[in-house]
Design a protein around this motif. Structure first.
Motif, PDB file in Angstrom:
ATOM      1  N   LEU A  31       5.786  12.258  -4.502  1.00 39.15           N
ATOM      2  CA  LEU A  31       5.279  11.413  -3.429  1.00 39.15           C
ATOM      3  C   LEU A  31       5.007   9.999  -3.934  1.00 39.15           C
ATOM      4  O   LEU A  31       5.331   9.010  -3.254  1.00 39.15           O
ATOM      5  CB  LEU A  31       3.995  12.021  -2.846  1.00 39.15           C
ATOM      6  CG  LEU A  31       3.359  11.263  -1.675  1.00 39.15           C
ATOM      7  CD1 LEU A  31       4.321  11.219  -0.481  1.00 39.15           C
ATOM      8  CD2 LEU A  31       2.046  11.916  -1.269  1.00 39.15           C
ATOM      9  N   LEU A  32       4.424   9.884  -5.117  1.00 42.38           N
ATOM     10  CA  LEU A  32       4.125   8.562  -5.677  1.00 42.38           C
ATOM     11  C   LEU A  32       5.411   7.815  -6.029  1.00 42.38           C
ATOM     12  O   LEU A  32       5.482   6.590  -5.863  1.00 42.38           O
ATOM     13  CB  LEU A  32       3.232   8.695  -6.911  1.00 42.38           C
ATOM     14  CG  LEU A  32       1.834   9.283  -6.645  1.00 42.38           C
ATOM     15  CD1 LEU A  32       1.029   9.347  -7.936  1.00 42.38           C
ATOM     16  CD2 LEU A  32       1.093   8.478  -5.585  1.00 42.38           C
ATOM     17  N   SER A  35       6.698   6.326  -2.953  1.00 41.55           N
ATOM     18  CA  SER A  35       5.903   5.140  -2.615  1.00 41.55           C
ATOM     19  C   SER A  35       6.364   3.926  -3.411  1.00 41.55           C
ATOM     20  O   SER A  35       6.479   2.814  -2.866  1.00 41.55           O
ATOM     21  CB  SER A  35       4.415   5.405  -2.886  1.00 41.55           C
ATOM     22  OG  SER A  35       3.942   6.459  -2.098  1.00 41.55           O
ATOM     23  N   THR A  38       9.673   2.744  -2.075  1.00 39.32           N
ATOM     24  CA  THR A  38       9.460   2.061  -0.791  1.00 39.32           C
ATOM     25  C   THR A  38       8.972   0.636  -1.004  1.00 39.32           C
ATOM     26  O   THR A  38       9.451  -0.305  -0.349  1.00 39.32           O
ATOM     27  CB  THR A  38       8.445   2.842   0.060  1.00 39.32           C
ATOM     28  OG1 THR A  38       8.956   4.155   0.332  1.00 39.32           O
ATOM     29  CG2 THR A  38       8.187   2.130   1.382  1.00 39.32           C
ATOM     30  N   GLY A  79       0.610   0.449  -3.816  1.00 34.95           N
ATOM     31  CA  GLY A  79       1.398   1.518  -3.221  1.00 34.95           C
ATOM     32  C   GLY A  79       1.055   2.872  -3.806  1.00 34.95           C
ATOM     33  O   GLY A  79       0.889   3.858  -3.075  1.00 34.95           O
ATOM     34  N   THR A  83      -1.514   5.450  -1.755  1.00 30.57           N
ATOM     35  CA  THR A  83      -0.954   6.736  -1.324  1.00 30.57           C
ATOM     36  C   THR A  83      -1.821   7.892  -1.814  1.00 30.57           C
ATOM     37  O   THR A  83      -2.156   8.805  -1.047  1.00 30.57           O
ATOM     38  CB  THR A  83       0.480   6.896  -1.852  1.00 30.57           C
ATOM     39  OG1 THR A  83       1.300   5.871  -1.296  1.00 30.57           O
ATOM     40  CG2 THR A  83       1.049   8.256  -1.474  1.00 30.57           C
ATOM     41  N   LEU A  86      -5.083   8.012   0.132  1.00 28.21           N
ATOM     42  CA  LEU A  86      -4.917   8.557   1.486  1.00 28.21           C
ATOM     43  C   LEU A  86      -4.859  10.077   1.482  1.00 28.21           C
ATOM     44  O   LEU A  86      -5.451  10.734   2.343  1.00 28.21           O
ATOM     45  CB  LEU A  86      -3.646   7.993   2.120  1.00 28.21           C
ATOM     46  CG  LEU A  86      -3.745   6.603   2.754  1.00 28.21           C
ATOM     47  CD1 LEU A  86      -2.375   6.157   3.236  1.00 28.21           C
ATOM     48  CD2 LEU A  86      -4.733   6.599   3.905  1.00 28.21           C
ATOM     49  N   VAL A  87      -4.158  10.634   0.494  1.00 24.74           N
ATOM     50  CA  VAL A  87      -4.033  12.095   0.401  1.00 24.74           C
ATOM     51  C   VAL A  87      -5.400  12.749   0.221  1.00 24.74           C
ATOM     52  O   VAL A  87      -5.757  13.698   0.927  1.00 24.74           O
ATOM     53  CB  VAL A  87      -3.094  12.487  -0.762  1.00 24.74           C
ATOM     54  CG1 VAL A  87      -3.203  13.987  -1.068  1.00 24.74           C
ATOM     55  CG2 VAL A  87      -1.654  12.124  -0.426  1.00 24.74           C
ATOM     56  N   TYR A 118       1.969  14.862   4.041  1.00 26.65           N
ATOM     57  CA  TYR A 118       2.215  13.423   3.972  1.00 26.65           C
ATOM     58  C   TYR A 118       3.704  13.097   3.795  1.00 26.65           C
ATOM     59  O   TYR A 118       4.136  11.982   4.078  1.00 26.65           O
ATOM     60  CB  TYR A 118       1.412  12.817   2.818  1.00 26.65           C
ATOM     61  CG  TYR A 118       1.310  11.309   2.837  1.00 26.65           C
ATOM     62  CD1 TYR A 118       0.306  10.679   3.561  1.00 26.65           C
ATOM     63  CD2 TYR A 118       2.228  10.511   2.145  1.00 26.65           C
ATOM     64  CE1 TYR A 118       0.214   9.294   3.578  1.00 26.65           C
ATOM     65  CE2 TYR A 118       2.142   9.134   2.164  1.00 26.65           C
ATOM     66  CZ  TYR A 118       1.133   8.537   2.883  1.00 26.65           C
ATOM     67  OH  TYR A 118       1.046   7.175   2.919  1.00 26.65           O
ATOM     68  N   ALA A 122       6.019   9.621   4.434  1.00 28.05           N
ATOM     69  CA  ALA A 122       6.565   8.894   3.282  1.00 28.05           C
ATOM     70  C   ALA A 122       8.072   8.710   3.424  1.00 28.05           C
ATOM     71  O   ALA A 122       8.619   7.655   3.083  1.00 28.05           O
ATOM     72  CB  ALA A 122       6.237   9.643   1.993  1.00 28.05           C
TER      73      ALA A 122
END
Length: 211
Positions: A31-32, A35, A38, A79, A83, A86-87, A118, A122
């Motif tokens: 996930l990171l 991020s 992105t 970022g 992230t 938020l999790v 999430y 993402a």
């Protein structure tokens, strides 16, 4: 990684498996990484906006390079940290929901629900970043996969709130409801009665903060 694929295709069964002490380190790293990619996709626009702000503020040429470097580094750090925050903040809010519905979930179980839920959001952000690169976007609002695409004015409270209404964020919301219902061992309706209004409130507050 099997759980990551499973939560997309068969969320009920996967979240039931996640109730046990499933490792969450690899999904969090993935996930990171999403991020970071992105942010990299958005970086030309971020730097362009920062450069324009420096020119408008009358900053000397000598300060431009250093400021752009700081902007780049802080964007990547923001970022990643944003992230992760938020999790785990969402997991805390789900813990409050667990208390209200008298569920049986622990914080770490809900953190896993928050983490896996999430991913659709993402992926949506990643696709938006790709489209920004392909279309040579000039601002972060030029490309959107949300309801905001139907608005002519690309700024303001209504635009910011509409940004939250997109298939990927709704997909994440559905996964969060399903996952929370599974780990708390309560009905989806009972969970949705708290999670959906909370999501709507968060979207409105985010719209105000970005205004």
């Amino acid at each position: 990684m099997n759980h990551l694929v499973g939560v997309m295709l068969s969320p009920g069964k996967t979240f039931d498996a996640i109730r046990s002490k499933t490792s969450w380190s690899v999904p969090l790293i993935v996930l990171l990484i999403l991020s970071v990619v992105t942010v990299w996709l958005q970086m030309p626009v971020i730097q362009k906006l920062a450069l324009q702000a420096l020119k408008d503020a009358g900053q000397p040429e000598a300060a431009v390079g250093m400021t752009l470097t700081i902007t780049t580094v802080s964007s990547y750090i923001g970022g990643v940290v944003g992230t992760a925050a938020l999790v785990f903040i969402a997991a805390f809010l789900l813990l409050l929901v667990n208390m209200m519905i008298k569920g049986e979930a622990s914080y770490m179980q809900l953190a896993r629900v928050s983490l896996f839920s999430y991913f659709p959001a993402a992926i949506g952000a990643l696709l938006t970043g790709i489209l920004m690169r392909l279309n040579d976007a000039q601002t972060l609002q030029d490309v959107t996969l949300s309801a905001a695409v139907f608005l002519t004015e690309k700024k303001g409270l209504l635009f910011n709130i509409a940004q939250a209404v997109n298939p990927f964020s709704i997909w994440s919301l559905v996964l969060m409801v399903v996952g929370t219902a599974v780990v708390t061992m309560r009905s989806k309706a009972a969970v949705a009665a708290w999670v959906v209004p909370g999501w709507l409130l968060f979207s409105v507050l985010s719209g105000f903060l970005q205004k």
